[in-house]
Each structure stands twice: as C-alpha cells, then as structure tokens.
Design a protein around this motif. Structure first.
Motif, short mmCIF file in Angstrom:
data_model
loop_
_atom_site.label_atom_id
_atom_site.label_comp_id
_atom_site.label_asym_id
_atom_site.label_seq_id
_atom_site.Cartn_x
_atom_site.Cartn_y
_atom_site.Cartn_z
N GLU A 19 0.81 -1.21 0.00
CA GLU A 19 0.00 0.00 0.00
C GLU A 19 0.85 1.26 0.00
OE1 GLU A 19 -2.77 -0.23 3.16
OE2 GLU A 19 -3.97 -1.82 2.23
N GLY A 61 -8.32 5.42 -2.22
CA GLY A 61 -7.75 5.28 -0.88
C GLY A 61 -6.26 5.08 -0.86
N HIS A 62 -5.67 4.73 -2.02
CA HIS A 62 -4.23 4.49 -2.09
C HIS A 62 -3.64 5.16 -3.32
CE1 HIS A 62 -4.69 1.70 1.22
NE2 HIS A 62 -5.57 1.00 0.52
N GLN A 281 -3.83 12.87 -1.35
CA GLN A 281 -4.67 12.84 -0.15
C GLN A 281 -6.06 13.42 -0.44
OE1 GLN A 281 -3.32 15.32 3.14
NE2 GLN A 281 -4.07 13.83 4.63
N ASP A 284 -8.24 11.00 -2.55
CA ASP A 284 -8.76 9.88 -1.77
C ASP A 284 -9.89 10.32 -0.84
OD1 ASP A 284 -7.10 8.00 -2.90
OD2 ASP A 284 -5.54 8.21 -1.39
#
Length: 364
Positions: A19, A61-62, A281, A284
């Motif tokens: 991740e 999210g990643h 960021q 996400d």
C-alpha cells in the motif's frame, strides 16, 4: 484470432503491490539492460505487468501508492512507464466505467494483455463506428479511421480508443489489435526522445470493437482528471532520478556553482513532491469531486520542477553525462518529450480561469 476481450482483474492489487508503493523497481527490472530500446521495451513491459498487473484505483484510498510506483518506474525508464501507465490507466477506466461482464478470455492466461489508451484524434480521418450490434451487456461496432500518437502500437494487444458516431458524439471503445482491420503504420513518429515507444499512426478499417460506457462517459468520469494528475508522478520520478546524479556530483566536488544548481533542483523537487502528496490525499478524501483544477495545478508544479532540474543538470554537470552515460543521456532526451503531454500556457490559462472563479487566496 479472436475478437473477444481479455481483461485483467483490478481486484488483486493488494497481492501485487504494498500500500505504500514501495516496490523495488531494481528487482522488478532484474535482467533488463537500461535504457530500453524499441527491441527490449516489449519484453520489459510484459515483465512488469506479470509482476504488477494492476495498480490501486485513483481516488480509491491508495492514490499515493499508485503514484509512488509510477514515479519509481519512471526513474528507471520513461518509455517503460509510458506504456505501463497507459495499461494501468486503461484498467482503471474499465473498472470505473464498467467493462462488459461477458467478455471472454481472448488470450492465454499465462500471457495477459497489454492495454493502451489512444485518445488523440486525426484531423481529417477521425475514428468512427458503424454497424452496431448488441448482445447481452455488450454493444459491438465496426471502427474505421486513423489514430495518431499510438504508443506501443507494435506490441500492445488491446487499446481503449476514442471514436465518434454518425452524429459526431464521443464514445470509448475497446479494440483488440490482432485482427485484419488494424494496421500499424510507420508514420508519424520521428522522435529522438521517447523513440522506443514508436508512437506511430494506426489505420483502422472495419475493425471489430466493443463500446465501453455511454456516449461522453470517458471525459465525464471523475477518473479523467485523476489520471491526468497521475502523469505528473511520472514526470516527477524522472526528474528526481536525474537530480540524484547532480547530488552525487556535489558530494564529490566542492564547487559552489554546482551546489547552487543542486539547491535549485532540491527546492523545486521538494515543492513538487508536496503538491503531489497533498493532491493524492485530496483525491482519496473526495473521489467524486471535479479534479480539473487540482490536476492542472499538479501538472504545472511538476513541469516547473522538471524544467528546473533539466537546467540544473545541464549547467551543473556539463556535457559529460550527456555524452558518456547512456542511461543519463536517454533520460535527459526522453523527459522533455514526455513532459510535452502538458499543454503549457494553455493549461496555465485554464488553471488561472478556475482559480479566478473560485477566488483562491492561497491562505496557509
């Protein structure tokens, strides 16, 4: 030959990539001689796809992990990341818009397909489709026209291509390349930088394809600008790799001018890195937001850093590495071509318009 599509699942990301994006690119490219050329690029691409068949979905999210991987690969070879990024982008598009679920395997599972995304348009022979035929959840069409700027055309197996219908509406189609109606030409690519990608014109005449999504879906989706921002990670990775040579030279030589160039490169790269991390960021946290302004800002910040690093390397290092270091010479030739995916002042003007409308005051 089969006209069916063979899709790579994007659900096994965790199994192929940490991740934090910390894949050892040196180990990933073990056995390959860098820089790659047109003869070695196809096998290198297959090697990377076999090890990392997919990346985390942008805005899923990643995003930073996705970009870290692309930056690391770009720091090794720009032609390779050009092809691989398009492959990963195609899978992200298919996952976002929704690929036909009934697509059968068109190739042996041991040799997964290599996808491309070809969205440029020929000015006088735009790709268009006729003779639609629906079955289950698929709409099959016949495509005819010309696609310019087709990176990896000599060896990719499938391409997502933009096309239009008889009414001029925009569509996206999945085109298997191993069929009689597709001809890879030798036209349209005389580049020195990025030469290995052989981004030539492809002629399409009554070739079978499958429509992906509704009309206009390719440009309307949230992932369009998310993917556009991710290109900045590729530019950044290459610039950072060049700057390492500048740092090594500064460690060996007590030269104030060289050190000043390293300081300029460091300042630019750290600023661009901060923009990339903040952008990842934000994507996400707000995956469905319109990311146009964010993407334009990211690309402009990284492009500025690229220009600073290229100038710093040229003035700080002199002609030596450009003439005696094959990897450095190729990277320094490739990067100015790759970064021209930016539309320069046109993009800056679009960014300015968005900033003015929003009333940005740049508060810390």
């Amino acid at each position: 030959m089969t006209r069916d599509l063979h899709l790579v699942s994007t659900r096994s990301v965790a199994a192929v990539m940490p991740e934090n994006g910390a894949v050892d690119c040196a180990a990933l490219l073990d056995g390959l001689a860098l820089p790659l050329d047109a003869a070695s690029l196809p096998d290198a691409t297959r090697q990377v796809i076999a090890a990392c068949p997919s990346l985390p979905q942008p805005g899923g999210g990643h995003t930073l992990a996705r970009w870290q991987f692309l930056a690391g690969l770009a720091g090794r070879d720009l032609s390779l990341v050009k092809i691989y990024e398009a492959h990963a982008d195609a899978l992200a598009i298919l996952a976002e818009i929704g690929a036909p679920r009934t697509c059968a395997a068109g190739a042996d599972s041991a040799t997964p397909p290599i996808w491309a995304v070809w969205a440029a348009r020929a000015p006088h022979d735009d790709l268009r489709f006729t003779h639609t035929r629906g079955s289950n959840d698929e709409t099959r069409v016949l495509l005819s026209g010309t696609k310019p700027w087709c990176s990896g055309a000599a060896f990719v197996t499938h391409a997502l291509v933009t096309c239009i219908d008889d009414e001029g509406r925009d569509w996206l189609a999945a085109l298997p390349l191993d069929q009689p109606g597709v001809t890879v030409t030798g036209r349209g690519w005389e580049a020195v930088g990025m030469a290995a990608t052989r981004s030539v014109e492809v002629e399409v005449r009554n070739a079978h394809a499958t429509l992906i999504g509704a009309s206009g879906a390719y440009l309307r989706r949230a992932g369009f600008w998310q993917g556009g921002a991710g290109i900045g990670a590729c530019w950044y990775g290459a610039a950072a790799a060049l700057a390492v040579h500048l740092r090594h030279a500064a460690q060996r030589r007590d030269d104030p001018h060289l050190h000043a160039h390293l300081g300029a490169a460091d300042t630019a790269l750290v600023a661009a890195r901060a923009v990339l991390r903040e952008a990842a960021q934000h994507l996400d946290a707000h995956p469905q937001d319109d990311a146009m302004t964010l993407a334009l800002r990211v690309r402009a910040a990284v492009e500025s850093a690229v220009e600073t690093v290229l100038t710093a390397c040229a003035r700080g290092l002199g002609a030596g590495p450009y003439c005696r270091d094959a990897w450095f010479a190729r990277m320094a030739a490739d990067l100015p071509v790759f970064v021209r995916q930016s539309h320069a002042e046109r993009d800056l003007a679009a960014l300015a318009k968005a900033v003015a409308e929003r009333g940005e005051d740049w508060a810390l």
